[in-house]
Design a protein around this motif. Structure first.
Motif, PDB file in Angstrom:
ATOM      1  N   LYS A 160     -20.505  -0.520  10.208  1.00 32.75           N
ATOM      2  CA  LYS A 160     -20.565  -1.679   9.308  1.00 32.75           C
ATOM      3  C   LYS A 160     -21.048  -2.928  10.054  1.00 32.75           C
TER       4      LYS A 160
ATOM      5  N   LEU B 171     -14.336   8.482   2.559  1.00 33.22           N
ATOM      6  CA  LEU B 171     -14.795   7.248   1.891  1.00 33.22           C
ATOM      7  C   LEU B 171     -15.541   7.578   0.601  1.00 33.22           C
TER       8      LEU B 171
ATOM      9  N   CYS C  71      -7.039  11.814   0.166  1.00 34.22           N
ATOM     10  CA  CYS C  71      -7.988  11.252  -0.802  1.00 34.22           C
ATOM     11  C   CYS C  71      -8.491  12.330  -1.748  1.00 34.22           C
TER      12      CYS C  71
ATOM     13  N   ASN D 185     -15.286  -1.512  13.171  1.00 34.32           N
ATOM     14  CA  ASN D 185     -16.107  -0.580  12.391  1.00 34.32           C
ATOM     15  C   ASN D 185     -17.555  -0.800  12.837  1.00 34.32           C
TER      16      ASN D 185
ATOM     17  N   ALA E  14       0.865  -1.182   0.000  1.00 32.09           N
ATOM     18  CA  ALA E  14       0.000   0.000   0.000  1.00 32.09           C
ATOM     19  C   ALA E  14       0.898   1.228   0.000  1.00 32.09           C
TER      20      ALA E  14
ATOM     21  N   LYS F 243      -4.504   7.192  -3.147  1.00 32.39           N
ATOM     22  CA  LYS F 243      -5.135   5.991  -2.583  1.00 32.39           C
ATOM     23  C   LYS F 243      -4.559   5.764  -1.191  1.00 32.39           C
TER      24      LYS F 243
ATOM     25  N   VAL G 192      -4.730   3.546   2.562  1.00 36.13           N
ATOM     26  CA  VAL G 192      -5.221   2.431   3.380  1.00 36.13           C
ATOM     27  C   VAL G 192      -5.061   2.822   4.843  1.00 36.13           C
TER      28      VAL G 192
ATOM     29  N   ASN H  20     -11.317   6.733  -2.580  1.00 35.31           N
ATOM     30  CA  ASN H  20      -9.862   6.499  -2.474  1.00 35.31           C
ATOM     31  C   ASN H  20      -9.418   5.909  -1.141  1.00 35.31           C
ATOM     32  N   LEU H  21     -10.352   5.768  -0.213  1.00 30.70           N
ATOM     33  CA  LEU H  21      -9.957   5.293   1.117  1.00 30.70           C
ATOM     34  C   LEU H  21     -10.462   3.877   1.379  1.00 30.70           C
ATOM     35  N   GLU H  22      -9.574   3.052   1.900  1.00 24.00           N
ATOM     36  CA  GLU H  22      -9.982   1.729   2.372  1.00 24.00           C
ATOM     37  C   GLU H  22      -9.659   1.663   3.863  1.00 24.00           C
ATOM     38  N   ILE H  23     -10.675   1.350   4.676  1.00 21.69           N
ATOM     39  CA  ILE H  23     -10.429   1.227   6.122  1.00 21.69           C
ATOM     40  C   ILE H  23     -10.466  -0.247   6.486  1.00 21.69           C
ATOM     41  N   LEU H  24      -9.383  -0.736   7.080  1.00 16.28           N
ATOM     42  CA  LEU H  24      -9.360  -2.125   7.546  1.00 16.28           C
ATOM     43  C   LEU H  24      -9.477  -2.110   9.060  1.00 16.28           C
TER      44      LEU H  24
END
Ligand code: FAD
Length: 491
Positions: A42, A222, A25, A39, A6, A30, A32, A226-230
């Motif tokens: 979610k 989000l 973003c 979360n 990443a 990009k 991460v 461009n954002l991925e949240i793990l």
């Protein structure tokens, strides 16, 4: 082991992380984001309130840990509230996507300009007060309670009594802005929408009303795509590679804290936004296990933002008590900052225990005359704190002065109901410092001795800011990331 590449990684999804994510973003990068907590949005799991603590109540503990409420037993779960215990101080922090914004009281206070200048003599304070503070107030959706509503609402009796008593004792009070939506609150009072602030929700998360970061900065980030949240990704340590990139050892867990997989993340650019204590733990632990370079200023200039909790019980409740119904959202404060002998600010805090406990709770914020230091303990593999009673002498004097003056004017006693000796010197909600802007980092948060590592969270503030800190943390992060992007640090 899964290996993930990443280009830009952010550790932590609190204020500093969320601001960095949005601005990067928006600039088309990009990103991460790794967050050890859940979360919640979610997951669909509701937050629990203070009177019926459930899954969200505590980070992998068997008992609740909210102050004065550590009586309920729990099944360990990756809850929103964690407490880090040190020898002379306990530090509460938020866990989950949104960090501290999930558990905090939402008090959105801009520091006094004179104090901001004292704490950050090298920053352009005019630019902060004309641009960065207004910008973050807008992004965080800061608003103020309606005076008529406050006057009429039974859930704010504790504030009205607190203010009247303060005035009687000769103190000045101020209205405190918040990120809780007061329009929503008025509707919840009229029973038009589900209740949250009036249903003892706050320190384990709010199901409604509060504009936490997942509803503001992170949502916008989000939306860029461009954002991925793990989530449930715990960064264990960081290694600096020969080509100046970083490798992170990461443990993915389930909601019981059990490891489900071990991963390795490689990145070119790394932003540490794990909160003051999280960032210091990562830097110092990585130094111990991976010879990770850390500048000699790391860990220095740490402070509790002058946090000092105290309270009063009424022997004869002259004011008729604080009320059995209490909103969880504080809107009043006592401002004694201009008093040269006893400078402090205090929140008139709620104590929503479901009954009238005739007790007033205050979280004082004082100057920090003597800073502490965070260091690494190789035996426990955790950070420790050089912090003891000598660091809080003046805070105790201020609390004593305040309580005595309030009691003389209004009756009551120092609260032995809440604290052993009437004082909570060990309660800290605002850990700050340890990676101070311009000392451990360059002027924009890039860590000294590193080419691709940045710190953007509460650790940049040198231990004190005189008011509740998240507005300042957010503004400093905006300032830093804007300039870092402008300097092409992320190309
Ligand atoms: P944080 O918001 O702490 O975010 C850091 C994130 O990083 C967390 O989500 C954490 O889980 C994650 N993380 C840490 N380590 C790792 C790791 N190794 N791997 C992956 N993720 C990691 N401030 C105010 O201004 N007003 C208030 O009313 C107020 N009330 C408060 C009430 C309580 C009960 C508490 C605890 C705090 C309160 N605060 C308040 C303080 C405020 O919430 C914090 O100052 C603020 O959240 C700090 O922001 P930050 O960006 O530094 O980090």
């Amino acid at each position: 082991k899964e290996i993930i590449e990443a280009p830009i990684l952010i550790i932590g999804s609190g204020y500093g992380g969320a601001v960095s994510a949005l601005r990067l973003c928006e600039a088309g990068k990009k990103v991460v984001m790794l967050e050890m907590g859940l979360n919640w949005e979610k997951s669909g799991i509701p937050f629990s309130n203070m009177l019926k603590p459930g899954k969200s109540a505590a980070w992998l503990k068997k008992k609740t840990i909210a102050p004065f409420m550590n009586i309920f037993s729990l099944a360990p779960f990756t809850g929103t509230l964690d407490r880090m215990d040190f020898e002379n101080i306990n530090i509460w922090v938020g866990r989950g996507v949104g960090g501290g914004s999930l558990v905090n009281g939402g008090m959105a206070v801009t520091p006094k300009e004179s104090y901001f200048k004292e704490v950050f003599p090298d920053l352009d304070s005019e630019k902060f007060y004309s641009h960065y503070f207004p910008l973050v107030q807008k992004e965080l959706k800061v608003n103020v309670i309606g005076e008529q509503f406050l006057k009429d609402c039974p859930y704010y009796k504790f504030t009205r009594v607190g203010e009247a008593e303060a005035h009687k004792a000769g103190f000045k009070t101020i209205r405190v802005p918040n990120v809780y939506d007061f329009q929503y609150m008025e509707k919840e009072y009229r029973n038009e929408v589900p209740r949250s602030a009036f249903n003892t929700e706050v320190i384990y998360g709010n199901n409604h009303g509060k504009n936490s970061l997942d509803k503001t900065y992170l949502k916008k980030a989000l939306e860029t795509g461009n954002l991925e949240i793990l989530d449930l990704h715990h960064v264990e340590n960081i290694k600096l590679n020969g080509d100046k990139t970083y490798t992170l050892q990461v443990r993915q867990t389930d909601t019981s804290g059990t490891t489900v997989s071990e991963k390795e993340f490689n990145c070119k650019k790394l932003i540490l936004a794990a909160g003051t204590m999280g960032t210091l733990q990562l830097l110092l632990h990585s130094n111990a296990v991976n010879h990770f370079p850390v500048h000699d200023q790391i860990g220095k200039n740490w402070g509790n933002n002058g946090n000092f909790m105290t309270g009063r019980n009424w022997v004869k409740p002259l004011s008729g008590g604080t009320g059995s119904k209490q909103s969880t959202i504080p809107v009043g404060g006592i401002d004694n900052w201009e008093d040269e002998e006893h400078p402090f600010f205090t929140e008139i805090a709620p104590l929503p225990m479901g009954m009238d406990v005739a007790t007033a709770l205050y979280l004082l914020i004082n100057r920090v005359d003597k800073k502490g230091e965070v260091y690494y303990d190789p035996d426990t593999k955790k950070i420790s704190l050089d912090w003891n009673q000598t660091n809080t002498v003046k805070m105790r004097e201020n609390a004593d002065y305040f309580i005595k003056k309030m009691n003389r004017a209004n009756g009551g006693t120092r609260s032995h109901f809440l604290f052993n000796n009437g004082f909570g010197a060990n309660v800290c909600y605002h850990p700050l410092g340890g990676c101070v802007l311009g000392k451990a980092t360059n002027e924009y948060g890039k860590l000294k001795d590193h080419d691709n590592l940045y710190v953007l969270d509460g650790s940049l503030i040198p231990g004190t800011i005189g008011v509740n800190p998240f507005v300042t943390i957010t503004a400093i992060a905006e300032y830093c990331i804007e300039n870092l992007i402008r300097q092409n640090e992320f190309v």
